[in-house]
Design a protein around this motif. Structure first.
Motif, PDB file in Angstrom:
ATOM      1  N   ILE A   1       3.260  38.458  23.243  1.00  0.00           N
ATOM      2  CA  ILE A   1       4.258  38.463  22.992  1.00  0.00           C
ATOM      3  C   ILE A   1       5.005  37.825  23.498  1.00  0.00           C
ATOM      4  O   ILE A   1       4.123  37.906  24.578  1.00  0.00           O
ATOM      5  N   CYS A   2       5.358  36.208  23.567  1.00  0.00           N
ATOM      6  CA  CYS A   2       5.998  35.625  24.075  1.00  0.00           C
ATOM      7  C   CYS A   2       7.492  35.762  24.165  1.00  0.00           C
ATOM      8  O   CYS A   2       8.441  35.800  23.537  1.00  0.00           O
ATOM      9  N   GLU A   3       8.196  35.048  25.309  1.00  0.00           N
ATOM     10  CA  GLU A   3       9.140  34.107  25.506  1.00  0.00           C
ATOM     11  C   GLU A   3       9.815  32.886  24.390  1.00  0.00           C
ATOM     12  O   GLU A   3       9.276  32.188  24.334  1.00  0.00           O
TER      13      GLU A   3
ATOM     14  N   ARG B   1      10.617  27.408  30.203  1.00  0.00           N
ATOM     15  CA  ARG B   1      10.286  26.269  30.654  1.00  0.00           C
ATOM     16  C   ARG B   1      11.290  24.894  29.758  1.00  0.00           C
ATOM     17  O   ARG B   1      10.401  23.784  29.828  1.00  0.00           O
ATOM     18  N   GLY B   2      12.153  24.942  29.240  1.00  0.00           N
ATOM     19  CA  GLY B   2      12.222  24.034  29.232  1.00  0.00           C
ATOM     20  C   GLY B   2      11.693  23.302  26.965  1.00  0.00           C
ATOM     21  O   GLY B   2      12.039  22.438  27.062  1.00  0.00           O
ATOM     22  N   ARG B   3      10.678  24.108  27.376  1.00  0.00           N
ATOM     23  CA  ARG B   3       9.687  23.746  25.775  1.00  0.00           C
ATOM     24  C   ARG B   3      10.580  24.286  23.962  1.00  0.00           C
ATOM     25  O   ARG B   3      10.876  25.042  24.207  1.00  0.00           O
TER      26      ARG B   3
ATOM     27  N   GLY C   1      15.326  37.048  16.863  1.00  0.00           N
ATOM     28  CA  GLY C   1      14.854  37.949  17.150  1.00  0.00           C
ATOM     29  C   GLY C   1      14.639  37.407  19.197  1.00  0.00           C
ATOM     30  O   GLY C   1      15.435  36.582  18.988  1.00  0.00           O
ATOM     31  N   LEU C   2      14.433  38.070  20.082  1.00  0.00           N
ATOM     32  CA  LEU C   2      14.300  38.193  20.917  1.00  0.00           C
ATOM     33  C   LEU C   2      13.018  37.733  21.272  1.00  0.00           C
ATOM     34  O   LEU C   2      13.166  36.976  22.383  1.00  0.00           O
ATOM     35  N   PHE C   3      12.115  38.307  20.247  1.00  0.00           N
ATOM     36  CA  PHE C   3      10.896  37.275  21.050  1.00  0.00           C
ATOM     37  C   PHE C   3       9.995  36.998  19.921  1.00  0.00           C
ATOM     38  O   PHE C   3      10.970  36.904  18.924  1.00  0.00           O
ATOM     39  N   THR C   4       9.103  35.821  19.876  1.00  0.00           N
ATOM     40  CA  THR C   4       8.064  35.287  19.256  1.00  0.00           C
ATOM     41  C   THR C   4       6.859  35.587  18.935  1.00  0.00           C
ATOM     42  O   THR C   4       6.174  36.202  20.885  1.00  0.00           O
ATOM     43  N   GLY C   5       5.876  36.381  18.133  1.00  0.00           N
ATOM     44  CA  GLY C   5       4.384  36.101  18.019  1.00  0.00           C
ATOM     45  C   GLY C   5       4.087  35.167  18.121  1.00  0.00           C
ATOM     46  O   GLY C   5       3.885  34.147  17.672  1.00  0.00           O
ATOM     47  N   ASN C   6       2.449  35.168  18.583  1.00  0.00           N
ATOM     48  CA  ASN C   6       1.419  34.612  18.344  1.00  0.00           C
ATOM     49  C   ASN C   6       0.732  35.327  17.781  1.00  0.00           C
ATOM     50  O   ASN C   6      -0.836  35.696  18.608  1.00  0.00           O
ATOM     51  N   ARG C   7      -0.441  35.021  16.947  1.00  0.00           N
ATOM     52  CA  ARG C   7      -1.461  35.875  15.850  1.00  0.00           C
ATOM     53  C   ARG C   7      -2.870  34.421  16.374  1.00  0.00           C
ATOM     54  O   ARG C   7      -3.395  34.608  15.183  1.00  0.00           O
TER      55      ARG C   7
ATOM     56  N   HIS D   1       1.029  34.143  29.662  1.00  0.00           N
ATOM     57  CA  HIS D   1       0.901  32.240  29.801  1.00  0.00           C
ATOM     58  C   HIS D   1       2.619  32.437  30.567  1.00  0.00           C
ATOM     59  O   HIS D   1       3.035  32.179  31.642  1.00  0.00           O
ATOM     60  N   CYS D   2       3.456  33.049  29.488  1.00  0.00           N
ATOM     61  CA  CYS D   2       4.833  33.102  29.897  1.00  0.00           C
ATOM     62  C   CYS D   2       5.448  34.208  29.716  1.00  0.00           C
ATOM     63  O   CYS D   2       6.531  34.430  30.779  1.00  0.00           O
TER      64      CYS D   2
END
Length: 210
Positions: A37-39, A43-45, A8-14, A87-88
């Motif tokens: 919802i995160c990218e 920043r190369g992480r 998918g296009l995005f990652t999620g955090n719970r 943040h992102c």
């Protein structure tokens, strides 16, 4: 939460909801009320999915960081009750919270206010599903998701796009859904934000069909 090959296009955090030793999910499906919802690239992480991404631990091997959940697109993530990360995705997050304030007449909206409200509505957190009548479909904003029987669909340009982990199918007319039980998947608070003009990111198949 399901394991599938598609990322998918995005990652999620719970929060942390996995065991890094076995890379399996725990019984709990969230560890905090801020579901974001995160990218996938920022920043190369680099991270090891469901690994030990936080320093520490008795043997120095590291601790479990937040658990990576992947979503087809932002429309899908919003339907699960997530909202943009400050943040992102700061610009998108600020826009989302601002429109939340407009929708509910809150002069100084804050993300924790939004999170508390969303948490009561999230189906995965025990929120109650809301039935939708066929004549209500045309009134829902683009980006809202519904269940038509056992099939999930996203609404866009007056049509319904059948959803799958790999992308969207060809659009169908709203009248074709009328014979199925219809349920709103996107939290009502998020629907209100979409009504205020928030434009979520769509998977490319939404424009082309597969």
């Amino acid at each position: 939460v399901r394991a599938v090959p598609e990322r998918g296009l995005f990652t999620g955090n719970r929060g942390v909801i996995h065991d890094p030793a076995t890379k399996t999910l725990l019984k709990r499906r969230w560890a905090l009320q801020a579901w974001i919802i995160c990218e996938c690239e920022f920043r190369g992480r680099r991270r090891e999915p469901m690994g030990r991404n936080r320093p520490g631990g008795p043997d120095g091997a590291g601790l479990a960081g937040w658990t990576e959940l992947f979503f087809l697109d932002e429309v899908t993530a919003l339907s699960a009750g997530h909202r943009p990360c400050f943040h992102c995705r700061r610009g998108r997050a600020a826009d989302f919270v601002r429109r939340f304030g407009v929708a509910f007449g809150i002069a100084e909206p804050r993300a924790p206010m939004l999170d508390r409200r969303l948490h009561k509505e999230r189906l995965a957190a025990g929120g109650k599903a809301r039935a939708v009548q066929p004549d209500e479909l045309a009134e829902l904003p683009d980006g809202a998701m519904i269940a038509a029987g056992s099939k999930a669909c996203a609404l866009r340009d007056g049509t319904a796009l059948p959803w799958s982990f790999g992308g969207y199918g060809r659009p169908v007319g709203l009248a074709e859904l009328a014979g199925n039980p219809l349920t709103l998947l996107t939290p009502p608070t998020t629907v209100a934000v979409l009504r205020q003009g928030y434009r979520p990111a769509w998977h490319p198949t939404a424009a082309t069909g597969r």
